[in-house]
Scaffold this active site. Structure first.
Site, PDB file in Angstrom:
ATOM      1  N   CYS A 196      52.753  52.911  14.157  1.00 15.12           N
ATOM      2  CA  CYS A 196      54.193  53.143  14.010  1.00 15.12           C
ATOM      3  C   CYS A 196      55.026  51.909  14.354  1.00 15.12           C
ATOM      4  O   CYS A 196      56.247  51.973  14.330  1.00 15.12           O
ATOM      5  CB  CYS A 196      54.641  54.308  14.892  1.00 15.12           C
ATOM      6  SG  CYS A 196      54.518  53.980  16.669  1.00 15.12           S
ATOM      7  N   CYS A 213      50.541  53.408  20.695  1.00 14.95           N
ATOM      8  CA  CYS A 213      51.585  53.844  21.622  1.00 14.95           C
ATOM      9  C   CYS A 213      51.160  55.096  22.376  1.00 14.95           C
ATOM     10  O   CYS A 213      50.365  55.902  21.884  1.00 14.95           O
ATOM     11  CB  CYS A 213      52.900  54.097  20.887  1.00 14.95           C
ATOM     12  SG  CYS A 213      52.813  55.401  19.641  1.00 14.95           S
ATOM     13  N   HIS A 226      50.117  58.081  19.586  1.00 16.79           N
ATOM     14  CA  HIS A 226      49.049  57.619  18.700  1.00 16.79           C
ATOM     15  C   HIS A 226      47.796  57.205  19.466  1.00 16.79           C
ATOM     16  O   HIS A 226      46.694  57.274  18.916  1.00 16.79           O
ATOM     17  CB  HIS A 226      49.569  56.456  17.846  1.00 16.79           C
ATOM     18  CG  HIS A 226      50.548  56.893  16.797  1.00 16.79           C
ATOM     19  ND1 HIS A 226      51.707  56.199  16.530  1.00 16.79           N
ATOM     20  CD2 HIS A 226      50.552  57.970  15.976  1.00 16.79           C
ATOM     21  CE1 HIS A 226      52.370  56.812  15.570  1.00 16.79           C
ATOM     22  NE2 HIS A 226      51.705  57.895  15.225  1.00 16.79           N
ATOM     23  N   CYS A 328      66.330  48.972  45.501  1.00  7.99           N
ATOM     24  CA  CYS A 328      67.254  47.829  45.468  1.00  7.99           C
ATOM     25  C   CYS A 328      68.582  48.189  44.818  1.00  7.99           C
ATOM     26  O   CYS A 328      69.612  47.583  45.131  1.00  7.99           O
ATOM     27  CB  CYS A 328      66.606  46.649  44.753  1.00  7.99           C
ATOM     28  SG  CYS A 328      65.911  47.047  43.132  1.00  7.99           S
ATOM     29  N   HIS A 813      64.776  44.778  38.946  1.00 12.95           N
ATOM     30  CA  HIS A 813      65.208  44.541  40.329  1.00 12.95           C
ATOM     31  C   HIS A 813      66.702  44.227  40.347  1.00 12.95           C
ATOM     32  O   HIS A 813      67.239  43.652  39.393  1.00 12.95           O
ATOM     33  CB  HIS A 813      64.409  43.373  40.914  1.00 12.95           C
ATOM     34  CG  HIS A 813      64.712  43.074  42.341  1.00 12.95           C
ATOM     35  ND1 HIS A 813      64.578  44.007  43.348  1.00 12.95           N
ATOM     36  CD2 HIS A 813      65.158  41.939  42.943  1.00 12.95           C
ATOM     37  CE1 HIS A 813      64.917  43.452  44.503  1.00 12.95           C
ATOM     38  NE2 HIS A 813      65.275  42.204  44.287  1.00 12.95           N
TER      39      HIS A 813
END
EC number: 3.4.19.12
Length: 854
Positions: A196, A213, A226, A328, A813
């Site tokens: 894809c 994926c 997939h 953070c 971050h």
């Protein structure tokens, strides 16, 4: 002696409890300060409530509650004597039966330091001390209670470990994995799914080298499944997630075992496809890998000012916050808020009053925890410079040793647990959007400031929205409350557009030829272009004109009806990819130090303008009364996660087919309901009340839309009453209700009922919507019950900004830069240093304070 101690404890026996299941034992942090067993005075744990108190605060708890018996915990850390035997990876512990599961707030070199624990019972008010262990002299109940407290899990560690830390086992396929000799070699970047072409959440099958994926997950990682489909077709069991490979390992998943696994032979398995595991990028200091995302490498370096010898600063206002695991976003936001005088005065200035009037359990009191955090950041008690002798020692040892006595900032676990309580995302250990947390904090401040000073007033301002019917040219003016200005990023206005086009051509050629990506190019956008894009009129889709009594084209513009004392400006860097995963625009914007927005002051109804009639649009029953359409693909994605099929169908329906993530949140909220897995009951055609004109009377009051649908619309920034009306007009179909709202702006009467409540509360879930608050058509001068506005000139000076590093809000971050005493200071978790080159062009959220009229 034993009899004497037993007799001494007899009057207090009814107050001494043994911790039960569910009791939280606070033996690592004081409820009012960041004192711990490592502090000079140690920590006192109440043997009835199991709350912890530092030496300065235990007397207050005794006076308020009358609880007299406390366990005193003291940990002393010492440097090993010269010639002592080298220990292991952690400091050697004496009297090791004491202080089990006690968290440390410092970094140690186990070869150089050791620590010793001391524990005793203390009886107030005479401070009579009983050393422990003392099994022979103590009554059995007291001995059992003491052992239970000492062996109890720290209050916040249990939840985190049970939720996030699972023991990963070695896969049974690792030692005998068959790998195909197909000559396939995996390039170092430019990966995409073979089926894809998706470029996120990619997995390399370790048998045949296919890159595919993964599934869609509730944490936002996208995919079409997939990789799993490939396993079902081939039975090739192991796959490694691309982008997680480092010299220390990688994320490996076993489809056959259906869990994350360890692969001791991973280096050999990767070498089969030309991947040298030892040469992969190591994690950064904050635990993020950066193998495939070369465009972000320079961003990390620039924002954190890497490579520069930054000078550490100490004292009041220069205390860092220890990263507690993707926290953070919270640290950066709170550092900026407590640099504002109004927040300092409201919490730190009123510290004694807040503490004295705190409830019996101060860990659950918002004002107490805010005052505690503010005092921890501003007092300087946790930010003291090293002594001259310590500096000399560090130079002599070439800084190989970490000085144990140097604190690594404060760890506000108690604060984080309280402000995130009940919030699905902020209560997790996943990375979050600092913008959303900022609004969430303002919401918390608003709710907990009734009858007292509300420091969030400094951010509140009024926005005037002008909507014009393009056909009749008539207009409507409304006002709403907002706390944050969102600036769009017009990438097409980049000053280096030709350079960007050339880079894109080279990048595509590299992908087609399987080569590494070229050096990235960052778009340079003028700030004036962003401001111009903000002022441009925007189309109102499906607009209903009260002048024409029909749908028409409409445009909307926004201006400042008032200017806040502190202006918060968010750069809308984040957008959505094809897989609906938030992605960040790689842009540089020349944000100015001084900003004048006076020309954006609202003017109200102008001479020659004619207002739109104040008419409510007719309520139309949809012609389509068949069974509702349900996104079956989203249903199946949820069902694959193990939820009942009918529950998945209801979740997708009640969230208006707005995607599996929204539906997942609905499931989490309703999974305890008795009819959770029952078939969905949907309205039929016979239930509708037809009308020859296609109009219907307003629905009955008892036909209340689902609360979750109302909440979703409110979270997008729409007034509650307007949201309810939109849902009722569209048979509670969320998607149609959303379209209805955009075409029917809230009228003055329509929003009047909700203005008192909604207009003054910031929306803590307003993802990317700037319409975060309800309409308010009266100015503060006209309506004494209206929102509190501190209007003034529109001229500002920059004093702080929060920057984000990474590809999306769900990873990366955050750090912040704040201007103090004429100097820019960088706050990077626990590290606080003078900034040499503040990266003002790469910020995400900017904070300005108003300049005086003089």
């Amino acid at each position: 002696m034993a009899a004497d101690i037993g007799e001494l404890l007899v009057p207090y026996m009814p107050t001494i409890r043994v911790p039960r299941t569910g009791d939280r034992v606070f033996k690592s942090e004081c409820a009012f300060s960041y004192d711990s067993p490592e502090s000079d005075g140690g920590l006192y744990v109440c043997m009835n409530t199991f709350l912890g108190f530092g030496r300065e605060h235990v007397e207050r708890h005794y006076r308020k509650t009358g609880q007299s018996v406390y366990m005193h915990l003291k940990r002393t850390v010492k440097e090993k004597a010269s010639g002592a035997a080298v220990g292991g990876a952690v400091p050697r512990r004496r009297n090791g039966k004491i202080f089990l599961d006690l968290e440390l707030n410092r970094d140690f070199n186990g070869d150089d330091y050791e620590y010793e624990d001391e524990v005793k019972l203390v009886i107030f008010p005479d401070h009579f001390e009983i050393p422990l262990p003392n099994i022979e002299e103590l009554p059995a109940l007291v001995t059992i209670a003491c052992d239970a407290v000492l062996n109890a899990t720290c209050a916040y560690r249990k939840t985190e470990s049970e939720t996030w830390e699972e023991e990963v086992q070695v896969s049974r396929h690792a030692s005998s994995l068959r790998q195909l000799d197909n000559g396939l070699r995996i390039p170092p970047s430019g990966w995409k799914c073979a089926k894809c072409e998706m470029r996120e959440n990619l997995w390399l099958n370790l048998t045949d080298g296919e890159v595919l994926c993964g599934k869609w997950f509730f944490d936002g990682s996208g995919g079409n499944g997939h990789a799993l489909q490939h396993y079902r077709e081939t039975n090739f069991p192991l796959a490694v997630r691309l982008g997680t490979i480092t010299p220390d390992g990688a994320d490996v998943y076993s489809f056959e075992e259906e869990q994350a696994v360890l692969d001791p032979h991973l280096a050999d398995h990767l070498a089969h496809f030309g991947i040298n595991m030892l040469q992969m990028q190591k994690p950064t200091e904050n635990g993020h890998t950066d193998n495939e995302v070369r465009p972000r490498l320079s961003e990390w370096e620039v924002i954190q000012e890497s490579g520069l010898k930054l000078k550490a600063v100490y004292g009041s206002g220069y205390t860092g916050i220890k990263n507690m695991g993707n926290s953070c976003y919270m640290s950066a936001t709170m550092q900026v808020l407590f640099s504002i005088p109004e927040f300092q005065r409201a919490y730190v200035g009123s510290l004694q009053r807040i503490f004295d009037y705190s409830p019996i359990d101060p860990t659950q009191d918002f004002a107490t925890q805010m005052a505690k955090l503010g005092h921890g950041l501003l007092s300087g008690q946790h930010s003291k410079p090293p002594a001259k002798s310590e500096l000399i020692e560090q130079v002599m040892t070439e800084e190989r040793k970490v000085a144990w006595h140097q604190p690594k900032g404060i760890s506000p676990r108690m604060f984080k647990a309280l402000v995130s309580k009940g919030h699905l995302e902020f209560s997790s250990n996943r990375q979050q959007d600092a913008h959303e947390f900022f609004l969430h904090m303002l919401n918390q401040v608003e709710r907990n400031s009734v009858g007292s000073e509300n420091p969030s007033d400094v951010f509140r301002y009024l926005v005037e929205e002008r909507v014009q019917c393009c056909q009749s040219r008539k207009v409507r003016y409304t006002q709403r409350v907002d706390y944050l200005m969102q600036l769009p990023v017009p990438v097409e206005a980049a000053t280096n557009r030709e350079e960007l086009i050339a880079y894109e051509v080279k990048r595509r050629e590299a992908e087609e030829n399987g080569r590494g990506s070229p050096e990235p190019v960052r778009a340079r956008i003028p700030f004036t272009a962003c401001l111009q894009a903000f002022t441009e009129p925007e189309n109102v889709e499906d607009f209903w004109s009260s002048a024409l009594q029909a749908k028409s084209a409409g445009v909307k513009t926004s201006r400042f009806a008032s200017f806040p004392e502190y202006l918060v400006l968010q750069i809308k860097k984040f957008t959505f990819g094809v897989d609906w995963v938030p992605k960040k625009l790689d842009v540089s914007i020349d944000v100015p130090d001084f900003l004048d927005l006076s020309r954006l002051r609202a003017t109200g109804l102008q001479a020659g303008e004619e207002e739109l009639p104040d008419l409510t649009p007719p309520i139309v029953i949809p012609e389509d009364t068949r069974a509702p359409e349900i996104d079956e693909a989203a249903v199946m994605q949820l069902a694959e996660m193990g939820f009942p099929l009918e529950a998945c169908r209801k979740a997708v329906y009640y969230t208006g087919n707005m995607g599996p993530e929204m539906a997942f949140n609905w499931i989490i909220t309703h999974m305890e309901e008795p009819d959770f897995a029952e078939p969905m009951a949907t309205p039929s055609a016979s239930e509708a009340t037809p009308s020859s004109a296609g109009l219907a009377p307003p629905p009955a009051l008892d036909n209340q839309p689902p609360e979750e649908s109302i909440s979703i619309l409110i979270s997008m920034g729409f007034p509650r009453q307007h949201s309810i009306q939109a849902l009722k007009c569209n048979n509670n179909n969320l998607e149609r209700a959303l379209e209805w709202i955009f075409s029917h702006p809230a009228s003055e009467e329509g929003s009047e009922g909700a203005s008192d409540m909604a207009s003054t509360e910031p929306n803590d879930n307003a993802g990317s919507s700037s319409n975060a608050h309800s309409d308010s058509t009266l100015s503060p001068d006209q309506d004494p019950l209206g929102p509190r506005i501190r209007d003034g000139p529109g001229r500002y000076e920059l004093f702080g900004f929060i920057s984000h590093m990474g590809a999306s809000t769900m990873s990366g971050h955050y750090v912040c830069h704040i201007k103090k005493e004429g100097r820019w200071v960088i706050y990077n978790d626990h590290k606080v240093c003078l900034s040499e080159r503040p990266p003002k062009d790469l910020g995400y959220i900017y904070f300005y304070h108003r300049l005086s009229s003089s």
